[in-house]
Motif scaffolding. Structure first.
Motif, PDB file in Angstrom:
ATOM      1  N   UNK A 119      40.926  40.486  41.962  1.00 46.31           N
ATOM      2  CA  UNK A 119      39.631  40.312  41.530  1.00 46.31           C
ATOM      3  C   UNK A 119      38.543  40.691  42.623  1.00 46.31           C
ATOM      4  N   UNK A 120      38.649  40.133  43.748  1.00 44.77           N
ATOM      5  CA  UNK A 120      37.591  40.235  44.841  1.00 44.77           C
ATOM      6  C   UNK A 120      37.548  41.683  45.086  1.00 44.77           C
ATOM      7  N   UNK A 121      38.750  42.424  45.130  1.00 46.18           N
ATOM      8  CA  UNK A 121      38.712  44.060  45.460  1.00 46.18           C
ATOM      9  C   UNK A 121      38.073  44.819  44.314  1.00 46.18           C
ATOM     10  N   UNK A 122      38.424  44.567  43.016  1.00 44.75           N
ATOM     11  CA  UNK A 122      37.982  45.338  42.068  1.00 44.75           C
ATOM     12  C   UNK A 122      36.590  44.892  41.745  1.00 44.75           C
ATOM     13  N   UNK A 123      35.949  43.893  42.208  1.00 44.11           N
ATOM     14  CA  UNK A 123      34.532  43.423  42.034  1.00 44.11           C
ATOM     15  C   UNK A 123      33.605  44.417  43.019  1.00 44.11           C
ATOM     16  N   UNK A 124      34.268  45.005  44.053  1.00 42.77           N
ATOM     17  CA  UNK A 124      33.546  45.852  44.784  1.00 42.77           C
ATOM     18  C   UNK A 124      33.731  47.548  44.411  1.00 42.77           C
ATOM     19  N   UNK A 125      32.734  47.967  43.965  1.00 47.48           N
ATOM     20  CA  UNK A 125      32.809  49.349  43.516  1.00 47.48           C
ATOM     21  C   UNK A 125      33.318  50.320  44.421  1.00 47.48           C
ATOM     22  N   UNK A 126      32.918  49.956  45.748  1.00 47.22           N
ATOM     23  CA  UNK A 126      33.482  51.002  46.909  1.00 47.22           C
ATOM     24  C   UNK A 126      34.883  50.975  46.822  1.00 47.22           C
ATOM     25  N   UNK A 127      35.806  50.116  46.192  1.00 44.42           N
ATOM     26  CA  UNK A 127      37.154  50.330  46.103  1.00 44.42           C
ATOM     27  C   UNK A 127      37.963  51.254  45.393  1.00 44.42           C
ATOM     28  N   UNK A 128      36.980  51.567  44.314  1.00 44.90           N
ATOM     29  CA  UNK A 128      37.683  52.788  43.587  1.00 44.90           C
ATOM     30  C   UNK A 128      38.622  52.090  42.312  1.00 44.90           C
ATOM     31  N   UNK A 129      38.467  50.829  42.037  1.00 43.39           N
ATOM     32  CA  UNK A 129      39.608  50.077  41.058  1.00 43.39           C
ATOM     33  C   UNK A 129      38.836  50.234  39.664  1.00 43.39           C
ATOM     34  N   UNK A 130      39.676  50.947  38.603  1.00 41.44           N
ATOM     35  CA  UNK A 130      39.370  51.000  37.151  1.00 41.44           C
ATOM     36  C   UNK A 130      39.579  49.894  36.482  1.00 41.44           C
ATOM     37  N   UNK A 131      40.940  49.441  36.665  1.00 40.85           N
ATOM     38  CA  UNK A 131      41.237  48.203  35.727  1.00 40.85           C
ATOM     39  C   UNK A 131      42.155  47.599  36.406  1.00 40.85           C
ATOM     40  N   UNK A 132      42.363  46.108  36.289  1.00 42.04           N
ATOM     41  CA  UNK A 132      43.635  45.490  36.515  1.00 42.04           C
ATOM     42  C   UNK A 132      44.333  45.039  35.394  1.00 42.04           C
ATOM     43  N   UNK A 133      45.482  45.387  35.026  1.00 43.38           N
ATOM     44  CA  UNK A 133      46.283  44.623  33.837  1.00 43.38           C
ATOM     45  C   UNK A 133      47.075  43.541  34.356  1.00 43.38           C
ATOM     46  N   UNK A 134      47.102  42.423  33.400  1.00 41.28           N
ATOM     47  CA  UNK A 134      47.966  41.331  33.853  1.00 41.28           C
ATOM     48  C   UNK A 134      49.283  41.485  33.345  1.00 41.28           C
ATOM     49  N   UNK A 135      50.229  40.721  33.587  1.00 45.02           N
ATOM     50  CA  UNK A 135      51.744  40.930  33.293  1.00 45.02           C
ATOM     51  C   UNK A 135      51.743  41.109  31.653  1.00 45.02           C
ATOM     52  N   UNK A 136      51.418  40.441  31.009  1.00 44.00           N
ATOM     53  CA  UNK A 136      51.360  40.632  29.653  1.00 44.00           C
ATOM     54  C   UNK A 136      51.040  41.794  28.913  1.00 44.00           C
ATOM     55  N   UNK A 137      49.691  42.198  29.507  1.00 48.22           N
ATOM     56  CA  UNK A 137      49.219  43.655  28.881  1.00 48.22           C
ATOM     57  C   UNK A 137      49.806  44.772  29.421  1.00 48.22           C
ATOM     58  N   UNK A 138      50.336  44.627  30.749  1.00 46.94           N
ATOM     59  CA  UNK A 138      51.342  45.706  31.293  1.00 46.94           C
ATOM     60  C   UNK A 138      52.623  45.793  30.535  1.00 46.94           C
ATOM     61  N   UNK A 139      53.288  44.668  30.543  1.00 44.99           N
ATOM     62  CA  UNK A 139      54.547  44.771  29.582  1.00 44.99           C
ATOM     63  C   UNK A 139      54.413  45.180  28.290  1.00 44.99           C
ATOM     64  N   UNK A 140      53.359  45.118  27.520  1.00 48.49           N
ATOM     65  CA  UNK A 140      53.029  45.140  26.178  1.00 48.49           C
ATOM     66  C   UNK A 140      53.188  46.707  26.101  1.00 48.49           C
TER      67      UNK A 140
END
Length: 449
Positions: A335-356
């Motif tokens: 979450x810390x890495x994703x909060x910084x736009x300079x890191x280029x993260x689009x989305x983080x999926x947790x296990x439930x959403x990923x496995x669905x």
């Protein structure tokens, strides 16, 4: 007497014609499925805008049925995608979860998912065999040990000359030796040279001519390689695609000459491509958080949580998924890495959403990057950095740049029909339907009447 002989000749001629028609009707359809690795659909659907001359692929837009885009799988990389194309299910179901196996301690010498025994569901080749039909395959991923009549798998280990011996050992016995004596050496392994796909195309034509399979699958790899180097729609990528278009035209001509009126040609791809000029490397961040340790030789010696990187994304695997403390620590770090736009993260999926969504049953998180970014894998260095412009894939499949392609023609296939956006799981059951095979294990649906 002469009149009687003439009538007899006419009768015999009619019987021969009728016999030929009956034999043709008894012969199964011929399915030729060609994968152009990394082919975005808009290379063809918007060919003029991109300066692409691909007359053989453009024929599908008027003579066949095609998709504007194919939404692929998680992750959008070659091996899980190709396995979905022949099974009609997501990676979590078929078992091929990425290109490379998860190997946190790096003991598998960069091993890939080469082996068919890892596929947990029936394939189109299995369906054809069940129907008593012969099959052939050239360079298709995850086919070492497959139930394919004439098989030349995609397989390598050391990328040395000895790999040719290895390939002969895992291909159909005698097939490479016979073909080599007729048309020259095969370009196997991870060879992506300019001549490699030309050679594989010649091998496909030779197998069609000499072995007469009812189904042939072929994987062409050069476009993917050049897109990694130069990005999608670069002049170099366009030139390669035009070469592949000619190869596809030659294969189609051979197939239609050998099996007139009963040939289905499908051209598919595994993923699209996004331009890149930046890199996110999660390993230094995980190392600084003491989520893995490194010995005095610079090798990973133990781990609690580890990135499993695939181009434009990374799955995050915990050694003990039930460890709430480590799970919380990893979530906070991501979450810390994703909060910084300079890191280029689009989305983080947790296990439930990923496995669905059918991806990575072993993972607790999935980090999807924005177009323009790729993942790094060194244990040291900056977390975010600028890199030489190029291209990659692996991002989430709902990103437009990552959409794959599907083109189909054959008897009874509607002409000039645009299917719009489709699910990659629909490809296998659609192809099974048009050639009269049964694939009940597929989760996708048939798209044609």
């Amino acid at each position: 007497m002469h009149a009687f002989c003439r009538r007899l000749r006419l009768l015999l001629t009619a019987l021969l014609i009728l016999t030929g028609v009956c034999r043709a009707q008894q012969q199964p359809p011929l399915l030729v499925m060609i994968s152009v690795d990394g082919l975005r659909p808009d290379y063809i659907t918007a060919a003029q805008a991109h300066g692409v001359k691909a007359p053989n692929l453009r024929r599908f837009l008027t003579e066949g049925t095609y998709a504007d885009s194919v939404q692929g799988v998680i992750p959008t990389v070659t091996y899980p995608s190709h396995t979905t194309l022949v099974t009609g299910v997501w990676p979590a179901t078929h078992g091929i979860l990425a290109n490379t196996t998860f190997d946190p301690l790096q003991k598998n010498s960069q091993g890939w998912y080469w082996y068919t025994e890892d596929i947990r569901v029936p394939t189109l080749w299995d369906a054809a065999a069940q129907a008593g039909r012969t099959t052939a395959s050239i360079q298709w991923p995850v086919t070492v040990g497959a139930h394919i009549t004439w098989n030349i798998p995609e397989f390598w280990r050391a990328s040395t000359a000895d790999d040719a011996k290895l390939l002969r050992a895992v291909a159909t016995p005698g097939l490479l030796q016979e073909a080599t004596s007729a048309i020259g050496e095969y370009s196997g392994g991870i060879d992506t040279s300019a001549a490699s796909d030309t050679t594989r195309g010649r091998y496909a034509q030779w197998i069609l001519e000499k072995k007469h399979p009812a189904m042939l699958t072929l994987h062409l790899t050069k476009l993917d390689h050049i897109e990694h180097e130069t990005g999608p729609f670069s002049p170099e990528a366009v030139a390669v695609l035009e070469e592949l278009d000619a190869i596809i035209g030659q294969i189609r001509e051979t197939a239609e000459r050998l099996a007139p009126g009963r040939v289905f040609i499908a051209v598919v791809s595994d993923h699209g491509f996004a331009k890149t000029d930046a890199q996110l490397n999660l390993f230094p961040a995980f190392r600084a958080a003491q989520l893995f340790s490194v010995d005095d030789k610079g090798k990973i010696s133990d781990w609690k949580a580890m990135p499993w990187v695939t181009g434009g994304s990374a799955a995050i695997v915990l050694k003990d998924p039930s460890d709430a403390a480590i799970l919380g620590q990893v979530r906070e770090l991501l979450n810390k890495l994703a909060a910084d736009p300079a890191n280029g993260i689009d989305r983080i999926l947790d296990a439930d959403e990923l496995h669905k969504r059918g991806g990575y049953p072993l993972a607790s998180f999935f980090v999807g990057l924005k177009p323009g970014w790729r993942t790094g894998s060194t244990l040291e260095g900056p977390v975010a950095s600028k890199i030489k412009p190029g291209g990659t894939h692996g991002e989430l499949p709902d990103l437009p740049d990552l959409r794959a392609a599907f083109f189909l023609s054959g008897p009874g296939v509607p002409a000039a029909r645009d299917l719009g956006a489709i699910d990659m799981r629909d490809v296998a059951p659609t192809l099974a339907h048009v050639v009269g095979l049964s694939l009940p294990s597929a989760d996708g649906k048939n798209l044609l009447p």
